[in-house]
Design a protein around this motif. Sequence first.
Motif, mmCIF file in Angstrom:
data_model
loop_
_atom_site.group_PDB
_atom_site.id
_atom_site.type_symbol
_atom_site.label_atom_id
_atom_site.label_comp_id
_atom_site.label_asym_id
_atom_site.label_seq_id
_atom_site.Cartn_x
_atom_site.Cartn_y
_atom_site.Cartn_z
ATOM 1 N N MET A 43 7.386 6.480 46.384
ATOM 2 C CA MET A 43 7.590 6.322 44.950
ATOM 3 C C MET A 43 9.015 5.814 44.763
ATOM 4 N N THR A 44 9.169 4.689 44.063
ATOM 5 C CA THR A 44 10.487 4.091 43.896
ATOM 6 C C THR A 44 11.110 4.400 42.531
ATOM 7 N N ASN A 45 10.298 4.640 41.522
ATOM 8 C CA ASN A 45 10.781 4.979 40.184
ATOM 9 C C ASN A 45 9.783 5.915 39.522
ATOM 10 N N ALA A 46 10.286 6.792 38.674
ATOM 11 C CA ALA A 46 9.396 7.669 37.907
ATOM 12 C C ALA A 46 10.079 8.053 36.600
ATOM 13 N N ALA A 47 9.280 8.203 35.568
ATOM 14 C CA ALA A 47 9.794 8.636 34.268
ATOM 15 C C ALA A 47 8.761 9.532 33.613
ATOM 16 N N ALA A 48 9.199 10.672 33.101
ATOM 17 C CA ALA A 48 8.306 11.589 32.387
ATOM 18 C C ALA A 48 8.422 11.306 30.901
ATOM 19 N N PHE A 49 7.337 11.556 30.178
ATOM 20 C CA PHE A 49 7.380 11.340 28.736
ATOM 21 C C PHE A 49 6.575 12.394 28.004
ATOM 22 N N SER A 50 6.936 12.580 26.763
ATOM 23 C CA SER A 50 6.230 13.485 25.868
ATOM 24 C C SER A 50 6.099 12.780 24.526
ATOM 25 N N VAL A 51 4.898 12.704 24.011
ATOM 26 C CA VAL A 51 4.666 12.079 22.710
ATOM 27 C C VAL A 51 3.782 12.998 21.886
ATOM 28 N N GLY A 52 3.851 12.844 20.585
ATOM 29 C CA GLY A 52 3.002 13.688 19.760
ATOM 30 C C GLY A 52 3.142 13.411 18.286
ATOM 31 N N THR A 53 2.449 14.219 17.523
ATOM 32 C CA THR A 53 2.469 14.118 16.074
ATOM 33 C C THR A 53 3.637 14.936 15.535
ATOM 34 N N ARG A 54 4.391 14.367 14.652
ATOM 35 C CA ARG A 54 5.544 15.046 14.066
ATOM 36 C C ARG A 54 5.084 16.230 13.217
ATOM 37 N N THR A 55 5.789 17.340 13.363
ATOM 38 C CA THR A 55 5.533 18.514 12.526
ATOM 39 C C THR A 55 6.522 18.495 11.369
ATOM 40 N N LEU A 56 6.022 18.485 10.169
ATOM 41 C CA LEU A 56 6.883 18.517 8.990
ATOM 42 C C LEU A 56 7.532 19.885 8.858
ATOM 43 N N GLY A 57 8.748 19.911 8.343
ATOM 44 C CA GLY A 57 9.437 21.175 8.132
ATOM 45 C C GLY A 57 8.660 22.114 7.229
ATOM 46 N N THR A 58 7.923 21.554 6.278
ATOM 47 C CA THR A 58 7.138 22.372 5.352
ATOM 48 C C THR A 58 5.922 23.008 6.028
ATOM 49 N N ASP A 59 5.568 22.529 7.227
ATOM 50 C CA ASP A 59 4.434 23.103 7.972
ATOM 51 C C ASP A 59 4.846 24.258 8.882
ATOM 52 N N ILE A 60 6.130 24.538 8.970
ATOM 53 C CA ILE A 60 6.627 25.622 9.820
ATOM 54 C C ILE A 60 6.781 26.875 8.963
ATOM 55 N N PRO A 61 6.176 27.997 9.401
ATOM 56 C CA PRO A 61 6.260 29.227 8.600
ATOM 57 C C PRO A 61 7.712 29.674 8.401
ATOM 58 N N THR A 62 8.000 30.195 7.226
ATOM 59 C CA THR A 62 9.342 30.705 6.944
ATOM 60 C C THR A 62 9.400 32.226 6.972
ATOM 61 N N ASN A 63 8.251 32.871 7.130
ATOM 62 C CA ASN A 63 8.241 34.327 7.284
ATOM 63 C C ASN A 63 7.086 34.695 8.206
ATOM 64 N N GLY A 64 7.071 35.919 8.666
ATOM 65 C CA GLY A 64 6.049 36.363 9.609
ATOM 66 C C GLY A 64 6.426 35.959 11.029
ATOM 67 N N THR A 65 5.429 35.850 11.887
ATOM 68 C CA THR A 65 5.683 35.489 13.279
ATOM 69 C C THR A 65 4.802 34.300 13.673
ATOM 70 N N ALA A 66 5.211 33.644 14.722
ATOM 71 C CA ALA A 66 4.444 32.507 15.243
ATOM 72 C C ALA A 66 4.614 32.461 16.752
ATOM 73 N N THR A 67 3.659 31.902 17.418
ATOM 74 C CA THR A 67 3.729 31.725 18.868
ATOM 75 C C THR A 67 3.561 30.250 19.196
ATOM 76 N N TYR A 68 4.451 29.721 20.005
ATOM 77 C CA TYR A 68 4.389 28.325 20.434
ATOM 78 C C TYR A 68 4.307 28.307 21.955
ATOM 79 N N ASN A 69 3.320 27.617 22.471
ATOM 80 C CA ASN A 69 3.147 27.506 23.922
ATOM 81 C C ASN A 69 3.207 26.045 24.321
ATOM 82 N N GLY A 70 3.571 25.791 25.556
ATOM 83 C CA GLY A 70 3.630 24.409 26.033
ATOM 84 C C GLY A 70 3.495 24.347 27.527
#
Length: 81
Positions: A43-70
């Motif tokens: 292997m002479t070159n490699a690049a990792a990438f991550s792409v996705g749909t943008r999460t709006l700030g208004t879609d993020i909870p402002t109270n309670g709890t949340a779990t994010y996995n990746g």
Amino acid sequence: MEDATTRRTVTYIAPDAASTNPFKLQFSSLGVWNTTDIASGQMTNAAAFSVGTRTLGTDIPTNGTATYNGAMLGVAVEGTS
């Protein structure tokens, strides 16, 4: 541009919420793009990438709890041969 001595490959995890998908990515994708010398198999070159749909700030909870996995996909190359 590919020639007779080089192979270019892209490997990615497509978004899929199916219960059989171990990564359970619904709104994003991870991948690796690499170039390999065909004669040596090196292997002479490699690049990792991550792409996705943008999460709006208004879609993020402002109270309670949340779990994010990746997950991350990667390639490790050690040594000079």
